[in-house]
Design an enzyme around this catalytic site. Structure first.
Site, PDB file in Angstrom:
ATOM      1  N   SER A   1       0.837  -1.194   0.000  1.00  0.00           N
ATOM      2  CA  SER A   1       0.000   0.000   0.000  1.00  0.00           C
ATOM      3  C   SER A   1       0.879   1.255   0.000  1.00  0.00           C
ATOM      4  CB  SER A   1      -0.960  -0.037   1.190  1.00  0.00           C
ATOM      5  OG  SER A   1      -1.938   0.961   1.093  1.00  0.00           O
TER       6      SER A   1
ATOM      7  N   ASP B   1      -9.540  -2.827  -6.685  1.00  0.00           N
ATOM      8  CA  ASP B   1      -9.014  -2.174  -5.484  1.00  0.00           C
ATOM      9  C   ASP B   1      -9.510  -0.731  -5.440  1.00  0.00           C
ATOM     10  OD1 ASP B   1      -7.513  -0.985  -3.479  1.00  0.00           O
ATOM     11  OD2 ASP B   1      -5.590  -1.780  -4.166  1.00  0.00           O
TER      12      ASP B   1
ATOM     13  N   HIS C   1      -7.972  -4.538  -1.808  1.00  0.00           N
ATOM     14  CA  HIS C   1      -6.765  -3.862  -1.329  1.00  0.00           C
ATOM     15  C   HIS C   1      -6.112  -4.714  -0.250  1.00  0.00           C
ATOM     16  CE1 HIS C   1      -4.159  -0.393  -0.794  1.00  0.00           C
ATOM     17  NE2 HIS C   1      -4.329  -0.480   0.519  1.00  0.00           N
TER      18      HIS C   1
END
Length: 374
Positions: free
Chosen positions: A183, A309, A338
């Site tokens: 991320s 995502d 995600h």
């Protein structure tokens, strides 16, 4: 070039589950096919949890948290701050008994993440089985340590990451070194690679669920249901961290104003972009978006994203830029959300992301010379 093109980035993908492998050259593509076969294997998302937002929400609760014992180290920064590193040295392994030459992986958690996140713990357990050492880079102020200066972190400023990479390399100069970012940690890693080119001791990098274009991520996360499910919660997590360090931060920032933010964009406008000296939040978001630096990456880098995502919309994934760089490969799945990538009926032990991680780090450490000779 593109290999195994099945899912598209725009149309319906409901019945298509094989990843799309996008690589900038035949050599890297062949290397991945041979040593990281998961990139071309069909990914079957968990049937009762295939939708992206559901995968994102449930992974932390479904997957087990392996037990990992760390050795903590606090290192100083040039501006007088400190960074918390959590080391898993793997001294008991028999594959690499010589600690000075043991392959090492630097792990970068997400926006508010630490070394205790389940996805980090899974990476460490797979690395343990391969005989590798891991060290987790906790961003300033998130892992229980004090802030010594009125500064935290952001996705664009790579100074702390470069300090950590050099520190790890100096400690074990003979050990091959890789990095894996998740991320925001992946965004930070990509931005570092784009700035430094080959001037990095890293032999390779793996990036999972990076937000490629921050403006578009902010727009999607501000849609009502995504704001309720993700945006507001993450904003409160960021504010909680600011509140913990209020005594030192309020010397330079209007903390009361920061605490009124209702979204990540508002938080960044009131705090992050101000802290790092950007003329506006738009300037910060552009600098933080790694899509602009793909062409400058000069070490083997594998990036996994799910098209569904909400943190990184499929239409902004830099496919065309990746095609032009022989050092970059994108693996795009139709599903996964995600940092989700749940698979199997009851996905507690392993995810598709875990499989990609394990295979790729082993490929680079054990067969990396093949890449550099191609």
């Amino acid at each position: 070039m593109c290999c195994d093109i099945t899912p598209t980035l725009s149309g319906s993908v409901l019945n298509e589950k094989k990843p799309q492998l996008v690589a900038g050259g035949d050599a890297f593509c062949r290397f991945l096919r041979e040593h990281c076969p998961a990139v071309t294997e069909t990914y079957y998302p968990t049937l009762w949890c295939w939708e992206g937002r559901l995968q994102t929400l449930l992974r932390p609760f479904i997957t087990v948290k392996p037990l990992v014992h760390y050795n903590n180290e606090l290192i100083k920064t040039a501006d007088g701050g400190q960074i918390s590193l959590d080391w898993f040295n793997n001294d008991g392994n028999t594959l690499y008994p010589d600690a000075s030459a043991r392959p090492t992986i630097l792990l970068l958690p997400g926006l508010t993440g630490t070394s205790r996140e389940s996805y980090i713990l899974h990476m460490i357990k797979y690395s343990e089985g391969l005989g590798y050492r891991c060290v987790v880079f906790n961003n300033r102020g998130v892992s229980g340590e004090d802030l010594l200066t009125p500064r935290t972190y952001c996705a664009a400023n790579t100074e702390d990451l470069e300090t950590v990479i050099q520190h790890v390399h100096n400690r074990y100069p003979e050990a091959p070194l890789m990095a894996a970012g998740v991320s925001m940690g992946g965004m930070l890693l990509l931005n570092h690679l784009g700035k430094t080119g080959r001037q990095t001791p890293l032999r390779g990098a793996a990036v999972f669920s990076a937000g490629w274009e921050v403006f578009e991520s902010a727009v999607v996360l501000e849609k009502p249901i995504n704001w309720i499910l993700f945006n507001y919660y993450l904003t409160t997590c960021l504010q909680a961290s600011i509140q913990r360090h209020r005594a030192i931060l309020e010397k330079q920032f209007d903390i009361d104003n920061v605490m009124k933010a209702k979204s990540i964009r508002e938080f960044d406008t009131r705090f992050t972009s101000v802290m790092f000296g950007y003329p506006s939040n738009d300037h910060y978001y552009r600098d933080a978006s790694p899509c602009h630096r793909v062409k400058s990456i000069e070490i083997p880098t594998l990036c996994l994203n799910a098209v569904d995502d909400v943190f990184s919309p499929g239409h902004v994934i830099p496919v065309e830029s990746a095609k032009q760089n022989p050092n970059v490969a994108l693996v795009l799945t139709s599903y996964g959300g995600h940092i989700g990538f749940l698979e199997g009926l009851w996905p507690r032990q392993q995810t598709y992301m875990d499989r990609i991680f394990k295979q790729f780090v082993e490929a680079v450490f054990e067969h990396g010379d093949e890449i550099y000779s191609m």
